[in-house]
Enzyme design. Structure first.
Site, PDB file in Angstrom:
ATOM      1  N   LYS A  33       0.831  -1.207   0.000  1.00  0.00           N
ATOM      2  CA  LYS A  33       0.000   0.000   0.000  1.00  0.00           C
ATOM      3  C   LYS A  33       0.869   1.261   0.000  1.00  0.00           C
ATOM      4  O   LYS A  33       0.658   2.177  -0.821  1.00  0.00           O
ATOM      5  CB  LYS A  33      -0.915  -0.009   1.225  1.00  0.00           C
ATOM      6  CG  LYS A  33      -1.606   1.318   1.515  1.00  0.00           C
ATOM      7  CD  LYS A  33      -2.422   1.244   2.774  1.00  0.00           C
ATOM      8  CE  LYS A  33      -1.588   1.116   4.018  1.00  0.00           C
ATOM      9  NZ  LYS A  33      -0.767   2.326   4.305  1.00  0.00           N
ATOM     10  N   THR A  34       1.812   1.332   0.921  1.00  0.00           N
ATOM     11  CA  THR A  34       2.647   2.530   1.017  1.00  0.00           C
ATOM     12  C   THR A  34       3.481   2.710  -0.248  1.00  0.00           C
ATOM     13  O   THR A  34       3.625   3.835  -0.757  1.00  0.00           O
ATOM     14  CB  THR A  34       3.568   2.439   2.248  1.00  0.00           C
ATOM     15  OG1 THR A  34       2.764   2.309   3.423  1.00  0.00           O
ATOM     16  CG2 THR A  34       4.432   3.677   2.375  1.00  0.00           C
ATOM     17  N   ASP A 223      -4.725   8.052   2.810  1.00  0.00           N
ATOM     18  CA  ASP A 223      -4.202   6.766   3.278  1.00  0.00           C
ATOM     19  C   ASP A 223      -5.111   6.199   4.366  1.00  0.00           C
ATOM     20  O   ASP A 223      -5.784   6.942   5.081  1.00  0.00           O
ATOM     21  CB  ASP A 223      -2.786   6.982   3.823  1.00  0.00           C
ATOM     22  CG  ASP A 223      -2.076   5.677   4.132  1.00  0.00           C
ATOM     23  OD1 ASP A 223      -2.469   4.631   3.583  1.00  0.00           O
ATOM     24  OD2 ASP A 223      -1.117   5.706   4.937  1.00  0.00           O
ATOM     25  N   GLU A 224      -5.114   4.867   4.515  1.00  0.00           N
ATOM     26  CA  GLU A 224      -5.889   4.171   5.560  1.00  0.00           C
ATOM     27  C   GLU A 224      -7.344   4.653   5.567  1.00  0.00           C
ATOM     28  O   GLU A 224      -7.903   4.973   6.633  1.00  0.00           O
ATOM     29  CB  GLU A 224      -5.246   4.388   6.942  1.00  0.00           C
ATOM     30  CG  GLU A 224      -3.811   3.902   7.053  1.00  0.00           C
ATOM     31  CD  GLU A 224      -3.683   2.387   7.136  1.00  0.00           C
ATOM     32  OE1 GLU A 224      -4.702   1.687   6.919  1.00  0.00           O
ATOM     33  OE2 GLU A 224      -2.566   1.897   7.391  1.00  0.00           O
ATOM     34  N   ARG A 601      -0.287 -10.615  10.394  1.00  0.00           N
ATOM     35  CA  ARG A 601       0.961 -10.040  10.921  1.00  0.00           C
ATOM     36  C   ARG A 601       2.108 -11.037  10.781  1.00  0.00           C
ATOM     37  O   ARG A 601       3.275 -10.654  10.903  1.00  0.00           O
ATOM     38  CB  ARG A 601       0.833  -9.674  12.413  1.00  0.00           C
ATOM     39  CG  ARG A 601      -0.217  -8.648  12.795  1.00  0.00           C
ATOM     40  CD  ARG A 601      -0.194  -7.406  11.955  1.00  0.00           C
ATOM     41  NE  ARG A 601      -1.142  -7.520  10.846  1.00  0.00           N
ATOM     42  CZ  ARG A 601      -1.176  -6.706   9.806  1.00  0.00           C
ATOM     43  NH1 ARG A 601      -0.318  -5.722   9.701  1.00  0.00           N
ATOM     44  NH2 ARG A 601      -2.063  -6.885   8.842  1.00  0.00           N
TER      45      ARG A 601
END
Length: 688
Positions: A33-34, A223-224, A601
């Site tokens: 995403k980033t 973002d987010e 995670r």
């Protein structure tokens, strides 16, 4: 010109180099995403969009800085003039420039949390007949904040809080909120929530400002997006209203903060609010091995109200590298299994910092904390506060220590300070008048203390004194769990709900309930348990050395955005994950998303645990079912293990461990259960 197709995968490239118009980028966990946002910024600047006409909204200033630093490496320093930062910081910047329209100077002051509480506290003191019987300033501040972020009246929020705290009417809270607003105006100041509220009000009330900003910002990137609340979504909709070049990047599967205002409807309804919206899905996961992703996909397969996504692995792994699902007898056995996994992983080359234990609620970590600490395995807790360092735990332990040692001055001072109006000075005075000795079990001592107390403390003393009446009998009968139950039922629950906001008080009371269960099942009794705590507390003091190699213990909420090669998820059991409260409140869908976040995670190894028995505060046990989330997992996706061992005493009509152990065993409420053990041994192979 940069060839973005060589830097990004096809889906990332499609998002980063998309043409004009609204676009929703559904970025599943670990899919870059980033990286995609960074290259979108770089692409726009390289295409000729002036950097100062790009607005990049994030949820932390650190995230914004990181993105710009990375974009600068692609296209150079031109990106430095981009408008970037959190919603609050961008709104503050706009209000510095245009706040005069709303009656603020350009130098208005931003009130921090402490100043906010101070102002509200002063208003309460001057407005309420008896401030001591009124909700604390922190609680009132929370009500005002919820009203601001949800766009509802303070009276409505206060009426909702009436089910959580007593001693007020919605009209009283509304009056305090109005005086607080007036006081802020007098001081030419805004609190944190005002930045969002006034930032949006600025756009809605001034056609000139709104049209100027709509004209100025050619592209808006968010973002987010799944974490936005109603104010934030409306703010971005207005800013991008003219040029319609808005890119929302997020993952509906990771919307886990609705309890603090996030609205999943924002991302789900985005295509409907923006006709012609293009949707790009990032599904290629670079973080986790295929086995972990298979479990994540299965967890979300039948989830309602979602954009369909399928995580696809970029990594490879051996066929036997499946996540494990281990059935254990109880929390203590679970702690031992976590310890084994940590030790095995460390022996095969993983650092302790490569490992994490992620749990639904803080109290679920107590067994793991105690097990790791006893075996001197280094760990850190994301909150920085271990279970025995927390205020409510210290309160309970002070009470218990005083029961065993009436000459324990520090425990007495902490214990008596729980009463309203009793400060450090008056507590020390009581101690001297009691000849430096107070035995809570003796009626004479309780009566003597009660006669010394001031008016406010005396009003609360009967409830606390009643909690102490059965203490001698409970100690004599070795009913240590009931000591805590009485203390909480008669006194401490009301104290906690007056001291902390509702959800925080609930969490702390759950911690205490688990602590009571631990003490009730302690092998060396209450005195031995308190000695262990003293040892663990000394170890805790050295736990948070910066840069140390330590296992991470964290709630899933705090772990979002992070990753570890080895992840353990304890208490995958009904009423634990999903939590009983969430089920009662109809929030199972969000619990499912939270479980998905926990699973994703893990990079290399994922270990899930399902204890079959849970301790009660009176020393007994009751059976618990595996979580619905692990029940749904096909057998082919997980390596199922069963470690059949148990010890201690438990109650309630179970003559053997429910789960396949054929051996019986007598037991009683008071003890005497002979340790029996049968373990299925599995060889675990670790690969880097």
């Amino acid at each position: 010109m940069t060839d973005f197709s060589k830097l990004l995968n096809p889906e990332q490239c499609a998002a980063a180099t998309a043409g004009d118009g609204p676009i929703l980028v559904l970025a599943a966990a670990g899919t870059g995403k980033t990286r995609t946002l960074v290259h979108r910024v770089a692409y726009l600047v390289e295409k000729g969009v002036p950097a100062e006409r790009i607005l990049l909204l994030t949820f932390t200033n650190r995230a914004a800085r990181e993105m710009l630093d990375r974009a600068a490496k692609v296209v150079g320093p031109a990106v430095s003039t981009i408008w970037s930062g959190t919603f609050h910081s961008v709104c503050a910047r706009l209000l510095r420039r245009y706040g005069g329209i709303l009656g603020y100077s350009s130098g208005f002051r931003i009130v921090d949390e402490e100043d906010q509480k101070k102002l509200i506290g002063e208003i309460i003191k001057s407005s309420v007949a008896d401030p001591k019987d009124f909700p604390k300033k922190e609680i009132v501040a929370k009500m005002i904040s919820e009203a601001a972020n949800e766009g509802k009246s303070v009276g409505f929020i206060a009426s909702r809080w009436q089910t959580k705290a007593a001693g007020f009417t919605p009209e009283e809270i509304t009056a305090i909120a109005e005086k607080y607003a007036v006081r802020k105006r007098e001081l030419d100041s805004m609190d944190f929530d005002d930045l969002l509220v006034n930032g949006l009000a600025l756009l809605k009330s001034s056609d000139r400002v709104r049209e100027h900003l709509q004209e100025h910002f050619l592209h808006v990137l968010v973002d987010e997006y799944q974490d936005t609340n109603g104010l934030q979504a409306e703010f971005t909709d207005l800013i991008a209203g003219k040029n319609r070049n808005i890119m929302a990047v997020g993952d509906d599967f990771q919307c886990i903060y609705t309890w603090r205002g996030a609205m999943i409807e924002n991302i789900m309804q985005f295509p409907g609010r923006w006709p012609g919206c293009r949707i790009v899905k990032l599904e290629r996961n670079y973080r986790s091995v295929p086995g972990v992703l298979n479990v994540a996909n299965a967890v979300m397969h039948d989830a309602p109200n979602q954009f369909e996504k399928m995580l696809r692995p970029a990594r490879t792994a051996s066929p036997d590298a499946r996540p494990t699902l281990t059935t254990v007898f109880d929390g203590k056995a679970q702690g031992q299994e976590v310890l084994k996994i940590v030790n095995e992983a460390h022996e095969t080359g993983y650092r302790y910092s490569d490992m994490a234990v992620l749990y639904r609620s803080h109290f679920q970590s107590i067994d793991v904390q105690m097990t790791l600490a006893r075996m001197k395995v280094p760990f850190r807790i994301t909150s920085g506060v271990g279970v025995f360092e927390q205020i409510h735990t210290k309160d309970i332990l002070a009470y218990l220590r005083l029961l065993l040692n009436p000459s324990d001055e520090l425990s007495f001072l902490r214990f008596v300070s729980l009463l309203p109006g009793v400060g450090e000075k008056s507590a020390a005075g009581y101690w001297r008048k009691l000849s430096r000795m107070f035995d809570p079990k003796r009626r004479e001592d309780r009566d003597a203390l009660g006669k010394m107390l001031g008016k406010k403390a005396a009003a609360a003393w009967p409830r606390l004194s009643r909690a102490l009446e059965g203490a001698a009998d409970h100690l004599a009968e070795d009913e240590t769990g009931l000591l805590i139950s009485d203390f909480v039922d008669f006194f401490y629950e009301d104290y906690a709900r007056g001291e902390w906001e509702s959800s925080d008080a609930d969490d702390r009371l759950s911690d205490i309930q688990e602590l009571a269960a631990q003490i009730a099942g302690a092998e060396n009794g209450l005195e031995g348990f308190l000695q262990d705590v003293a040892l663990l507390t000394n170890l805790d003091a050295r736990r948070n050395d910066p840069g140390a190699d330590r296992v991470t213990l964290s709630t899933v909420h705090q772990a979002k955005g992070m990753e570890w090669p080895v992840v353990c998820v304890p208490w995958c059991s009904e009423s634990m994950f999903p939590s009983a409260k969430a089920v009662d409140e109809g929030r199972v869908d969000e619990e499912r998303r939270l479980f998905y976040v926990a699973v994703t995670r893990a990079k290399d190894r994922l270990h899930m645990f399902t204890p079959q028995m849970r301790k009660t505060s009176d020393g007994g046990m009751f059976p618990v079912e595996p979580s619905m989330f692990v029940k749904e997992l096909p057998d082919s996706l997980v390596a199922r293990r069963r470690v059949q061992s148990y010890s201690g005493d438990f109650c309630g009509g179970y003559s053997r461990w429910q789960g396949g152990y054929s051996g019986g065993g007598g037991y009683s409420r008071q003890g005497g259960f002979q340790r029996q053990q049968k373990t299925t041994v599995y060889k675990t192979t670790w690969r880097r």
